[in-house]
Design an enzyme around this catalytic site. Structure first.
Site, PDB file in Angstrom:
ATOM      1  CB  CYS A  81      -7.908  23.760  -5.874  1.00  9.30           C
ATOM      2  SG  CYS A  81      -9.013  24.655  -7.076  1.00  9.30           S
ATOM      3  CB  SER A  88      -6.614  17.002   0.844  1.00  5.43           C
ATOM      4  OG  SER A  88      -7.170  16.021   1.365  1.00  5.43           O
ATOM      5  CD  GLU A 107      -3.559  22.501  -1.565  1.00  6.28           C
ATOM      6  OE1 GLU A 107      -3.824  21.490  -0.947  1.00  6.28           O
ATOM      7  OE2 GLU A 107      -4.151  22.851  -2.498  1.00  6.28           O
ATOM      8  CD  GLU A 161     -12.207  18.309 -10.778  1.00  6.96           C
ATOM      9  OE1 GLU A 161     -11.003  18.870 -10.867  1.00  6.96           O
ATOM     10  OE2 GLU A 161     -12.934  18.045 -11.622  1.00  6.96           O
TER      11      GLU A 161
HETATM   12  P1  NAD Z   1     -10.185  17.191   2.508  1.00 10.52           P
HETATM   13  O1  NAD Z   1      -9.709  16.324   1.613  1.00 10.52           O
HETATM   14  O2  NAD Z   1      -9.713  17.356   4.101  1.00 10.52           O
HETATM   15  O3  NAD Z   1     -11.722  17.082   2.838  1.00 10.52           O
HETATM   16  C1  NAD Z   1     -12.637  17.079   1.711  1.00 10.52           C
HETATM   17  C2  NAD Z   1     -13.903  16.284   1.986  1.00 10.52           C
HETATM   18  O4  NAD Z   1     -13.390  15.103   1.890  1.00 10.52           O
HETATM   19  C3  NAD Z   1     -14.487  16.737   3.161  1.00 10.52           C
HETATM   20  O5  NAD Z   1     -15.935  16.466   3.095  1.00 10.52           O
HETATM   21  C4  NAD Z   1     -14.044  15.315   4.150  1.00 10.52           C
HETATM   22  O6  NAD Z   1     -14.726  15.239   5.401  1.00 10.52           O
HETATM   23  C5  NAD Z   1     -14.010  14.341   3.338  1.00 10.52           C
HETATM   24  N1  NAD Z   1     -12.764  13.308   3.571  1.00 10.52           N
HETATM   25  C6  NAD Z   1     -11.642  13.634   3.941  1.00 10.52           C
HETATM   26  N2  NAD Z   1     -10.905  12.558   4.158  1.00 10.52           N
HETATM   27  C7  NAD Z   1     -11.535  11.522   3.357  1.00 10.52           C
HETATM   28  C8  NAD Z   1     -11.492  10.229   3.306  1.00 10.52           C
HETATM   29  N3  NAD Z   1     -10.341   9.596   3.501  1.00 10.52           N
HETATM   30  N4  NAD Z   1     -12.450   9.495   2.673  1.00 10.52           N
HETATM   31  C9  NAD Z   1     -13.683   9.979   2.219  1.00 10.52           C
HETATM   32  N5  NAD Z   1     -13.810  11.447   2.796  1.00 10.52           N
HETATM   33  C10 NAD Z   1     -12.900  12.035   3.372  1.00 10.52           C
HETATM   34  O7  NAD Z   1     -10.205  18.813   1.880  1.00 10.52           O
HETATM   35  P2  NAD Z   1     -10.438  20.149   2.626  1.00 10.52           P
HETATM   36  O8  NAD Z   1      -9.464  20.491   3.565  1.00 10.52           O
HETATM   37  O9  NAD Z   1     -11.963  20.113   2.852  1.00 10.52           O
HETATM   38  O10 NAD Z   1     -10.219  21.159   1.144  1.00 10.52           O
HETATM   39  C11 NAD Z   1      -9.159  21.607   0.756  1.00 10.52           C
HETATM   40  C12 NAD Z   1      -8.316  20.863  -0.241  1.00 10.52           C
HETATM   41  O11 NAD Z   1      -9.263  20.766  -1.509  1.00 10.52           O
HETATM   42  C13 NAD Z   1      -7.169  21.439  -0.923  1.00 10.52           C
HETATM   43  O12 NAD Z   1      -6.264  20.308  -0.958  1.00 10.52           O
HETATM   44  C14 NAD Z   1      -7.604  21.982  -2.344  1.00 10.52           C
HETATM   45  O13 NAD Z   1      -6.514  22.318  -3.196  1.00 10.52           O
HETATM   46  C15 NAD Z   1      -8.734  20.937  -2.561  1.00 10.52           C
HETATM   47  N6  NAD Z   1      -9.367  21.556  -3.815  1.00 10.52           N
HETATM   48  C16 NAD Z   1      -9.283  21.022  -4.716  1.00 10.52           C
HETATM   49  C17 NAD Z   1     -10.208  21.571  -5.923  1.00 10.52           C
HETATM   50  C18 NAD Z   1      -9.978  21.020  -7.247  1.00 10.52           C
HETATM   51  O14 NAD Z   1     -11.012  21.467  -8.123  1.00 10.52           O
HETATM   52  N7  NAD Z   1      -9.253  20.315  -7.786  1.00 10.52           N
HETATM   53  C19 NAD Z   1     -11.176  22.521  -5.546  1.00 10.52           C
HETATM   54  C20 NAD Z   1     -11.388  22.760  -4.078  1.00 10.52           C
HETATM   55  C21 NAD Z   1     -10.685  22.426  -3.360  1.00 10.52           C
END
Ligand code: NAD
Length: 446
Positions: free
Chosen positions: A259, A204, A354, A225
């Site tokens: 995403c 995110s 989103e 990403e």
């Molecule tokens: P998230 O950011 O909550 O978590 C992603 C990962 O990061 C997890 O492993 C989580 O434990 C870790 N994390 C969370 N906060 C963190 C921090 N402050 N420091 C370090 N690690 C941290 O996202 P999510 O809910 O797992 O996934 C959905 C999001 O991912 C959506 O916003 C989606 O659009 C995005 N996404 C983007 C792409 C792309 O290619 N741009 C692809 C897939 C998903």
């Protein structure tokens, strides 16, 4: 007390399994092992690294059904889609590894100068739950081929399928070049602040900002990403059948948890009635059900957090005057019926944030400049599409996104960069330039 992460099957709410959260002390130990392993891994020739990484991923072939089933049970994706994801990871690994290796070949710049792409050190790969293996592999493969060792933290929502994959890969990979770390945000933050050299992150926007801040003190390399809020513009001269088909498929793919799913649609009022009618007909053909329900093509949302967010966005839109043409919330969390909502306005959460749910959200416009300005009025800039004939290219050229497409989905030809503009990304992967971000550029003057 030893802390665990519990993995819940969203299709039935039952506990699927649990994994131990990596403690601070264990993480320090893993970082140490990663640094040791790096000393040897960087000496392995890049062709050999390609061989080793490809073989490890190909070794997953006999267990692809099991991995796919686990993925479905862990995050609700239907069996066919999970199989597609697992198979894609396994069967593209060798080709992907070779693309990375060829991008990292030294370049001669005249008689005495060589540009080299050397390993950075320890790479932290932190990934999301929506494509639990593909998103991880997209970052693990180039990290390893470039000669880095990897500390991989999968999402706390999908730890089990990731754990299975890593355990099997490690039957073939040299010791400690790929280690798994479990836990949620706080463990992610701990990794970012540890002695890693590269952070390759998919997730995110808010997590991306926090990572960038924490990585700043060590000026660590970042590839991020991030999320999207992708717009679609339907022009007066668009082929309405293909625009409606795309709108529905792209809004509902992976239950809307993608995403680059279409999050908001701006349709010319001249063709809006026809477009909305066809969207409603197509959306009504979708059925909600558990991952193993052969008739279902929309699964449960991944968990209650996601369900409550989508529920809030729907009720906020309806309370502010949007019209629910189809669907809405099912009484059974975390399922959301295929939903079509019209008359979306800029102050609605469905437009400004989103959403990540199976919703087709439509607004009408009378002036194309207004549609372009609403499409661009966002911090996000991952993908954007326009459907139309004459004039579509001019519209596409004005859209502020890293990936823009006309009359089709975004992404471009194979090995194009996967890139976000504005706050949807920082650095990118894919393409020779993207592969090189997993390495340090070194100019050797001889
Ligand atoms: P998230 O950011 O909550 O978590 C992603 C990962 O990061 C997890 O492993 C989580 O434990 C870790 N994390 C969370 N906060 C963190 C921090 N402050 N420091 C370090 N690690 C941290 O996202 P999510 O809910 O797992 O996934 C959905 C999001 O991912 C959506 O916003 C989606 O659009 C995005 N996404 C983007 C792409 C792309 O290619 N741009 C692809 C897939 C998903």
């Amino acid at each position: 007390m030893i802390e665990t992460v519990k993995s819940i099957n969203p299709s039935n709410g039952k506990l699927l399994g649990e994994v131990y959260v990596t403690s601070e002390e264990e993480l320090a130990n893993k970082v140490k092992k990663s640094k040791e392993a790096f000393k040897k891994w960087r000496q392995v020739s890049i062709n050999e690294r390609v061989e080793i990484v490809s073989r490890a991923f190909e070794s997953l072939e006999p267990m692809q059904r099991d991995l796919a089933k686990l993925m479905s049970m862990e995050m609700g994706k239907d069996a066919r889609r999970s199989m597609g994801e697992v198979s894609g990871v396994i069967h593209s690994a060798a080709y992907f590894s070779q693309l990375v290796a060829s991008a990292l070949k030294p370049v001669n710049k005249g008689a005495n100068t060589e540009i080299q792409y050397i390993p950075l050190g320890v790479a932290a790969v932190i990934s999301p739950w929506n494509y639990p293996l593909a998103m991880a592999a997209n970052l693990i493969i180039p990290s390893l081929v470039a000669g880095n060792t990897v500390l991989f933290k999968p999402s706390e929502v999908t730890p089990i399928v990731a754990d299975e994959m890593v355990a099997s890969l490690n039957d073939y990979l040299p010791e400690d070049i790929l280690q798994i770390v479990h836990g949620s945000k706080s463990v992610g933050q701990m990794i970012v602040e540890s002695e890693v050299n590269l952070i390759a992150f998919t997730g995110s926007q808010s997590a991306g900002k926090d990572i960038m801040m924490r990585a700043g003190s060590g000026l660590k390399r970042l590839i991020m990403e991030l999320g999207g809020n992708d717009p679609m513009i339907v022009m007066y001269n668009a082929d309405i059948e293909s625009a409606a088909s795309f709108a529905v498929a792209s809004s509902f793919e992976n239950s809307g948890q993608m995403c680059i799913s279409t999050e908001r649609i701006y349709v010319d009022e001249k063709v809006a009635d026809k477009f909305e009618t066809r969207v409603k007909e197509l959306a009504a053909q979708y059925t909600v059900g558990a991952w193993d329900d052969a008739n279902a093509n929309i699964g449960p949302l991944v968990n209650d957090v996601q369900f409550n967010k989508v529920k809030l966005h729907i009720s906020d839109a309806v309370a502010k005057g949007a019209k629910l043409l189809l669907g809405g919330i099912t009484p059974k969390s975390p399922y959301i019926n295929p939903t079509v909502i019209t008359d979306i306005k800029p102050d609605m959460l469905l437009e400004s944030e989103e959403t990540f749910g199976p919703i087709v959200a439509i607004s009408r416009y009378s002036n194309i400049d207004d549609a372009i300005s609403r499409a661009n009025d966002s911090d996000y800039g991952l993908g954007a599409v326009v459907f139309g004939e004459n004039g579509a290219l001019e519209v596409a050229n004005q859209l502020e996104a890293g990936m823009v497409a006309i009359n089709q989905g975004v992404g471009g030809a194979g090995d194009s960069p996967w890139v976000g503009a504005k706050q949807s990304g920082f650095g990118y992967r894919g393409s020779p330039e993207g592969h090189r971000q997993f390495a340090q550029v070194k100019v050797l003057t001889k």
